[in-house]
Write a protein that holds these residues in place. Structure first.
Motif, PDB file in Angstrom:
ATOM      1  N   GLU A  55       0.820  -1.210   0.000  1.00  0.00           N
ATOM      2  CA  GLU A  55       0.000   0.000   0.000  1.00  0.00           C
ATOM      3  C   GLU A  55       0.857   1.263   0.000  1.00  0.00           C
ATOM      4  OE1 GLU A  55      -3.963  -1.827   2.198  1.00  0.00           O
ATOM      5  OE2 GLU A  55      -2.602  -0.559   3.365  1.00  0.00           O
ATOM      6  N   VAL A  56       1.923   1.269   0.789  1.00  0.00           N
ATOM      7  CA  VAL A  56       2.812   2.438   0.819  1.00  0.00           C
ATOM      8  C   VAL A  56       3.524   2.604  -0.524  1.00  0.00           C
ATOM      9  CG1 VAL A  56       4.922   3.371   1.865  1.00  0.00           C
ATOM     10  CG2 VAL A  56       3.109   2.464   3.321  1.00  0.00           C
ATOM     11  N   LEU A  57       4.022   1.515  -1.081  1.00  0.00           N
ATOM     12  CA  LEU A  57       4.688   1.600  -2.385  1.00  0.00           C
ATOM     13  C   LEU A  57       3.738   2.089  -3.474  1.00  0.00           C
ATOM     14  CD1 LEU A  57       6.897  -1.611  -2.364  1.00  0.00           C
ATOM     15  CD2 LEU A  57       7.674   0.775  -2.321  1.00  0.00           C
ATOM     16  N   ALA A  58       2.502   1.623  -3.446  1.00  0.00           N
ATOM     17  CA  ALA A  58       1.525   2.086  -4.425  1.00  0.00           C
ATOM     18  C   ALA A  58       1.230   3.570  -4.237  1.00  0.00           C
ATOM     19  CB  ALA A  58       0.243   1.273  -4.323  1.00  0.00           C
ATOM     20  N   ALA A  59       1.137   4.011  -2.991  1.00  0.00           N
ATOM     21  CA  ALA A  59       0.891   5.433  -2.724  1.00  0.00           C
ATOM     22  C   ALA A  59       2.019   6.295  -3.294  1.00  0.00           C
ATOM     23  CB  ALA A  59       0.753   5.668  -1.216  1.00  0.00           C
ATOM     24  N   VAL A  60       3.229   5.865  -3.077  1.00  0.00           N
ATOM     25  CA  VAL A  60       4.383   6.588  -3.620  1.00  0.00           C
ATOM     26  C   VAL A  60       4.364   6.524  -5.144  1.00  0.00           C
ATOM     27  CG1 VAL A  60       6.906   6.579  -3.758  1.00  0.00           C
ATOM     28  CG2 VAL A  60       5.779   6.283  -1.556  1.00  0.00           C
ATOM     29  N   GLY A  61       4.019   5.360  -5.690  1.00  0.00           N
ATOM     30  CA  GLY A  61       4.003   5.170  -7.133  1.00  0.00           C
ATOM     31  C   GLY A  61       2.926   5.956  -7.850  1.00  0.00           C
ATOM     32  N   LEU A  62       1.893   6.361  -7.136  1.00  0.00           N
ATOM     33  CA  LEU A  62       0.845   7.178  -7.749  1.00  0.00           C
ATOM     34  C   LEU A  62       1.284   8.619  -7.987  1.00  0.00           C
ATOM     35  CD1 LEU A  62      -2.301   5.993  -5.764  1.00  0.00           C
ATOM     36  CD2 LEU A  62      -1.885   5.685  -8.213  1.00  0.00           C
ATOM     37  N   ILE A  63       2.250   9.083  -7.229  1.00  0.00           N
ATOM     38  CA  ILE A  63       2.623  10.507  -7.283  1.00  0.00           C
ATOM     39  C   ILE A  63       4.033  10.740  -7.810  1.00  0.00           C
ATOM     40  CG2 ILE A  63       2.917  12.596  -5.889  1.00  0.00           C
ATOM     41  CD1 ILE A  63      -0.007  11.655  -6.138  1.00  0.00           C
ATOM     42  N   LEU A  64       5.024  10.133  -7.176  1.00  0.00           N
ATOM     43  CA  LEU A  64       6.417  10.484  -7.472  1.00  0.00           C
ATOM     44  C   LEU A  64       6.863  10.280  -8.920  1.00  0.00           C
ATOM     45  CD1 LEU A  64       8.552   9.616  -4.329  1.00  0.00           C
ATOM     46  CD2 LEU A  64       7.760  11.824  -5.156  1.00  0.00           C
ATOM     47  N   PRO A  65       6.560   9.173  -9.564  1.00  0.00           N
ATOM     48  CA  PRO A  65       7.053   9.013 -10.937  1.00  0.00           C
ATOM     49  C   PRO A  65       6.595  10.124 -11.875  1.00  0.00           C
ATOM     50  CG  PRO A  65       6.282   6.915 -10.110  1.00  0.00           C
ATOM     51  CD  PRO A  65       5.871   7.956  -9.102  1.00  0.00           C
ATOM     52  N   ALA A  66       5.351  10.553 -11.746  1.00  0.00           N
ATOM     53  CA  ALA A  66       4.850  11.628 -12.602  1.00  0.00           C
ATOM     54  C   ALA A  66       5.387  12.983 -12.161  1.00  0.00           C
ATOM     55  CB  ALA A  66       3.329  11.641 -12.600  1.00  0.00           C
ATOM     56  N   ALA A  67       5.436  13.195 -10.855  1.00  0.00           N
ATOM     57  CA  ALA A  67       5.905  14.488 -10.348  1.00  0.00           C
ATOM     58  C   ALA A  67       7.367  14.724 -10.691  1.00  0.00           C
ATOM     59  CB  ALA A  67       5.698  14.570  -8.839  1.00  0.00           C
TER      60      ALA A  67
END
Length: 126
Positions: A55-67
């Motif tokens: 869940e934490v990795l998915a949360a990070v993956g939703l924002i950081l790669p695009a940002a």
């Protein structure tokens, strides 16, 4: 629509960062004692930590790669991962006959699915 997808991704990231962080930081006994986490008694402590880490990795993956514009295809992949995690959660609640707990899972599946659809499809970062 791009702004809506960013808002959905941010909302999902906040929800799953909190939920996953709680699973990582708290022992199984404390999780089971929570009113909405009785399902945790069906899982080992290691599995609960794995769910929290996903869940934490998915949360990070939703924002950081695009940002950061670094491998932005990870955003829809993270959203698909959340759809799978929430499908597992819905199945767990169904097996435990906790029908009222399935509704939030379905809402999160729809939101994560919308992010995945938008970012894989017409509103991708490519």
């Amino acid at each position: 629509m791009n702004i809506v997808l960013w808002i959905l991704a941010g909302l999902l990231a906040a929800i799953f960062l909190g939920a996953g962080g709680a699973k990582l930081a708290q022992p199984k006994e404390k999780l089971v004692a929570s009113p909405n986490m009785a399902w945790a008694e069906d899982f080992s402590p290691g599995m609960l930590k794995l769910i929290g880490a996903l869940e934490v990795l998915a949360a990070v993956g939703l924002i950081l790669p695009a940002a950061l514009d670094i491998i932005p295809v990870l955003v829809p992949l993270a959203a698909v991962g959340l759809v799978l995690v929430m499908a597992g959660a819905a199945i767990t609640h169904a097996r435990r006959k906790e029908s009222s707990a399935i509704v939030p899972n379905l809402v999160l599946i729809v939101l994560a699915g919308a992010v995945a659809w938008g970012r894989f499809g017409p509103y991708s970062f490519a």
